[in-house]
Design a protein around this motif. Structure first.
Motif, PDB file in Angstrom:
ATOM      1  N   VAL A   1      -1.360  64.756  23.473  1.00 26.89           N
ATOM      2  CA  VAL A   1      -1.431  64.931  24.656  1.00 26.89           C
ATOM      3  C   VAL A   1      -1.885  66.158  24.974  1.00 26.89           C
ATOM      4  CG1 VAL A   1       0.130  62.937  24.639  1.00 26.89           C
ATOM      5  CG2 VAL A   1       1.111  65.215  24.824  1.00 26.89           C
ATOM      6  N   GLU A   2      -1.913  67.217  24.332  1.00 24.16           N
ATOM      7  CA  GLU A   2      -2.578  68.415  24.506  1.00 24.16           C
ATOM      8  C   GLU A   2      -1.613  69.270  25.506  1.00 24.16           C
ATOM      9  OE1 GLU A   2      -6.313  67.808  26.821  1.00 24.16           O
ATOM     10  OE2 GLU A   2      -7.275  67.466  24.835  1.00 24.16           O
TER      11      GLU A   2
ATOM     12  N   ALA B   1      -2.382  53.075  22.331  1.00 19.83           N
ATOM     13  CA  ALA B   1      -1.142  52.790  21.590  1.00 19.83           C
ATOM     14  C   ALA B   1      -1.038  52.910  20.153  1.00 19.83           C
ATOM     15  CB  ALA B   1      -0.767  51.394  22.027  1.00 19.83           C
ATOM     16  N   ALA B   2      -2.072  52.841  19.423  1.00 17.69           N
ATOM     17  CA  ALA B   2      -2.016  53.130  17.991  1.00 17.69           C
ATOM     18  C   ALA B   2      -2.111  54.500  17.473  1.00 17.69           C
ATOM     19  CB  ALA B   2      -3.491  52.516  17.604  1.00 17.69           C
ATOM     20  N   GLU B   3      -2.514  55.120  18.518  1.00 20.25           N
ATOM     21  CA  GLU B   3      -2.438  56.847  18.138  1.00 20.25           C
ATOM     22  C   GLU B   3      -1.013  57.349  18.231  1.00 20.25           C
ATOM     23  OE1 GLU B   3      -6.670  58.929  19.666  1.00 20.25           O
ATOM     24  OE2 GLU B   3      -5.178  58.226  21.098  1.00 20.25           O
ATOM     25  N   VAL B   4      -0.203  56.705  19.346  1.00 20.22           N
ATOM     26  CA  VAL B   4       1.071  57.010  19.339  1.00 20.22           C
ATOM     27  C   VAL B   4       2.018  56.274  18.094  1.00 20.22           C
ATOM     28  CG1 VAL B   4       3.295  56.620  21.049  1.00 20.22           C
ATOM     29  CG2 VAL B   4       1.150  57.097  21.911  1.00 20.22           C
ATOM     30  N   ALA B   5       1.706  55.166  17.724  1.00 22.22           N
ATOM     31  CA  ALA B   5       2.339  54.599  16.683  1.00 22.22           C
ATOM     32  C   ALA B   5       2.268  55.070  15.305  1.00 22.22           C
ATOM     33  CB  ALA B   5       1.815  52.941  16.485  1.00 22.22           C
ATOM     34  N   GLU B   6       1.182  55.856  15.037  1.00 24.79           N
ATOM     35  CA  GLU B   6       1.051  56.645  13.877  1.00 24.79           C
ATOM     36  C   GLU B   6       1.685  57.673  13.779  1.00 24.79           C
ATOM     37  OE1 GLU B   6      -3.141  57.912  13.845  1.00 24.79           O
ATOM     38  OE2 GLU B   6      -3.889  55.787  13.393  1.00 24.79           O
TER      39      GLU B   6
END
Length: 682
Positions: A233-234, A268-273
């Motif tokens: 999220v920088e 959502a996929a990036e967060v779930a990783e």
């Protein structure tokens, strides 16, 4: 928590009925036996009732004579019951004491107690109810929780004293052994901020709160996960990892809040990783876009310690509040009033007598009220689009001269969160010559007056000159109108011999540069001293020296010229702001007509002829450039003010080349876009 000490309740004497009951008891006893005599009158039970009332108020039953004698256990249960009510305070008073005869012939007394809770705490604006304000278990007009209970007292003949039969329901109606009270806040819906035509500008919009939930991972994973999420999220990875590390083992540590719309770039996929990372859905007050009037409208978030301290008890740690802009200025109106609810819950050491949670009291929340503004959403969006490429702090303000409505107050991306448009204080440069020209008209000049425009002039040993590139054919003897069109500095500097600074300050007020604006929001319009002399006076005549104005202020000058009278800009319509002071000398229609004509020359053949190509009604304008800094660098504030139909606009760039070259294209693009929107009028 024991409540702060309150004065004891007023003495509650026995009623006539109560005394007659005791007399009858004595007569009956004497008739039954001639060997014993009855005491003429039993001790007054009212003092014992007052001791009980004070004890319930303080949360300590130690000094209350209890029938079962276990005051310590009763006090512990009371502390447990009230322990979750935070800073709520209470008063307990004795309303009535009545004496009666028990079945075994011993006297008993019933004390009627009235309790009033201030659930907002001792520093909040709500106040406890006065006598008679509320019925049992209901909210009073002040929002306090009020109820009555009864306590039975027995007379101990041997001790010649009254004892209290205590149970939890004496403290709170219906409270049982093993139960506690729980105070809950009922949030109020925050009011919207509206724009022109009641268009919703700020309302609750969907967001996603991204963070690390430490309850989902081992402690060793928290740091690496925090750094991965920060990179995604920088945000600063070291700072966020430190916050995650310092939080409790079950904490959710928020990293960032993102709009849950088409602009959401994190999937959502990036967060779930990322182990432990969570995305929580929420809704918070937001404008249509991240940049839309951000500095003007402001933001909402957790109240700072400073805001809590300044609120006088209205805010507590953890509350949501306006942090800047209109959200902060009208926070109390927008926020409304949270409600309060009191529930019974089983205590940690509860007994089988405890029941399922029950609602004892509820004070409904009062939703916030909207704040109505004059901002025109399409115009605001247009102004922000025009400024999108500015790499220096910049602003555009647009007004409707006919009523002073602020249609747009846009800040460029380099201004960050500062409201340059309404609060920036800068030397207005040659746009201020419109003010100076009004002072000159009032001192006997006319647009056709002949004035001298040398390349340089000297005042008290200081040399002043025209801007680099000033046209040769504009030098020498010219008219005042031509001096405005070509922006000859030396004409206005030399006029300082004829026009005192007090006249210039008066002219500034006539054109709306008031020092006490009534915009309805934090604003600065201008500052024009009336007592400058010498070189300072000369520099002020061309908008340098110590003269200052905001972009809103110079848009107001243009609007006053267009309207033919002094314009008072306004941003907020409801609640209506208090009216500011009227100018000492109002602008007349005749004066405005002359100024408008001279500004027309600036577009017709002067410094900003590109504005002739703007479609729609004729444009009149004035450019301005003001040097700043220590002279070691070529630093210039650049300005343009313009009017077209029922639209007045000012554009500003903190560091540019010149008003015409830097600000001219901005004004042209804005006015052209405004014509396409149909907002400039005819």
């Amino acid at each position: 928590m024991p409540a702060p000490h309150q004065p004891s309740a007023a003495r509650a004497p026995l009623t006539r009925t109560a005394f007659r009951g005791w007399s009858a008891l004595c007569v009956a006893a004497l008739a039954a036996s001639s060997l014993a005599a009855c005491t003429p009158q039993a001790p007054d039970p009212a003092p014992t009732a007052r001791v009980l009332a004070d004890a319930l108020r303080d949360g300590d039953l130690t000094d209350v004579p209890l029938a079962d004698g276990d005051a310590a256990a009763a006090t512990a249960a009371l502390e447990e019951a009230f322990g979750n009510l935070g800073d709520a305070t209470r008063t307990v008073t004795v309303e009535e004491v009545a004496v009666d005869e028990n079945t075994d012939g011993t006297p008993t007394a019933t004390a009627r107690l009235r309790t009033v809770w201030d659930l907002d705490g001792p520093d909040a604006s709500a106040t406890p109810a006065a006598e008679g304000e509320a019925s049992d278990g209901e909210a009073s007009d002040s929002g306090a929780w009020s109820y009555t209970t009864e306590a039975t007292m027995e007379y101990d003949d041997d001790a010649d004293a009254w004892e209290v039969r205590y149970e939890p329901a004496v403290a709170v109606p219906g409270l049982r052994d093993g139960e506690s009270l729980r105070l809950r806040t009922v949030p109020a819906a925050r009011g919207d901020i509206l724009g022109a035509g009641d268009r919703v500008l700020v309302t609750d919009r969907a967001v996603v709160r991204l963070g690390i939930d430490k309850s989902l991972i081992d402690a060793a994973q928290a740091g690496p996960s925090a750094r991965r999420l920060a990179a995604l999220v920088e945000i600063d990875a070291g700072d966020y990892a430190a916050r995650v590390g310092a939080a409790g083992a079950q904490a959710f540590v928020e990293a960032i809040v993102l709009r849950d719309d088409q602009s959401l770039e994190v999937t959502a996929a990036e967060v779930a990783e990322i182990p432990g990372a969570r995305a929580l859905e929420d809704r918070i007050p937001l404008a249509p876009t991240r940049t839309f009037a951000r500095a003007v409208l402001g933001s909402v978030g957790e109240a700072t310690a400073e805001l809590v301290e300044q609120s006088g008890g209205r805010l507590s740690a953890g509350d949501t509040a306006g942090l800047s802009g209109l959200q902060a200025a009208y926070d109390e109106r927008l926020a409304g009033t949270p409600g309060r609810a009191v529930w019974t819950v089983p205590s940690p050491e509860g007994t089988e007598d405890a029941a399922d949670p029950r609602l004892l009291f509820e004070r409904p929340a009062v939703d916030g009220e909207p704040v109505e503004t004059t901002l025109d959403a399409p115009m605001q969006t247009l102004a922000e689009r025009v400024l999108a490429g500015a790499d220096s702090p910049s602003a555009i303000v647009a007004l409707r001269p006919s009523d002073g409505a602020v249609l747009a107050a846009a800040n460029g991306p380099a201004t960050n969160a500062f409201n340059t448009a309404m609060l920036g204080q800068y030397a207005p440069g040659s746009t201020f010559k419109v003010v100076t020209a009004l002072a000159m008209l009032r001192s006997g000049y006319t647009p056709a007056s002949t004035v001298e425009c040398p390349q340089t002039t000297v005042v008290d040993g200081r040399s002043f000159k025209n801007y680099t590139g000033y046209p040769e054919d504009g030098l020498g003897a010219i008219t005042l109108a031509e001096a405005i069109a070509q922006s000859c500095n030396t004409v206005f500097i030399q006029a300082s011999d004829d026009v005192p600074m007090s006249a210039v300050a008066e002219a500034a007020g006539s054109l709306g540069l008031a020092e006490e604006p009534s915009v309805g929001a934090a604003a600065f319009l201008g500052s024009v001293p009336a007592d400058a002399t010498g070189t300072e006076h000369a520099a002020n005549m061309i908008g340098q020296g110590v003269v200052q104005a905001s972009v809103l202020g110079m848009a107001t000058v243009a609007a006053s010229v267009s309207a033919g009278s002094t314009v008072r800009p306004r941003l907020v319509e409801d609640p209506e702001p208090a009216a500011g002071p009227a100018p000492e000398v109002p602008l007349t229609a005749g004066e405005a007509e002359q100024l408008l004509s001279m500004m027309g020359g600036t577009v017709d053949h002067g410094t900003v002829t590109d504005l002739r190509d703007v479609p729609g009604p004729p444009v009149a304008a004035k450019t301005g450039t003001a040097e700043y800094g220590d002279g070691s660098e070529d630093l210039r504030h650049t300005w343009v003010i313009a009017v077209q139909g029922d639209l007045a606009v000012a554009a500003f760039v903190e560091t540019g080349f010149s008003g015409a070259e830097t600000g001219g294209p901005l004004i042209k693009e804005f006015l052209t876009g405004a014509q396409e929107l149909g907002s400039a009028g005819g």
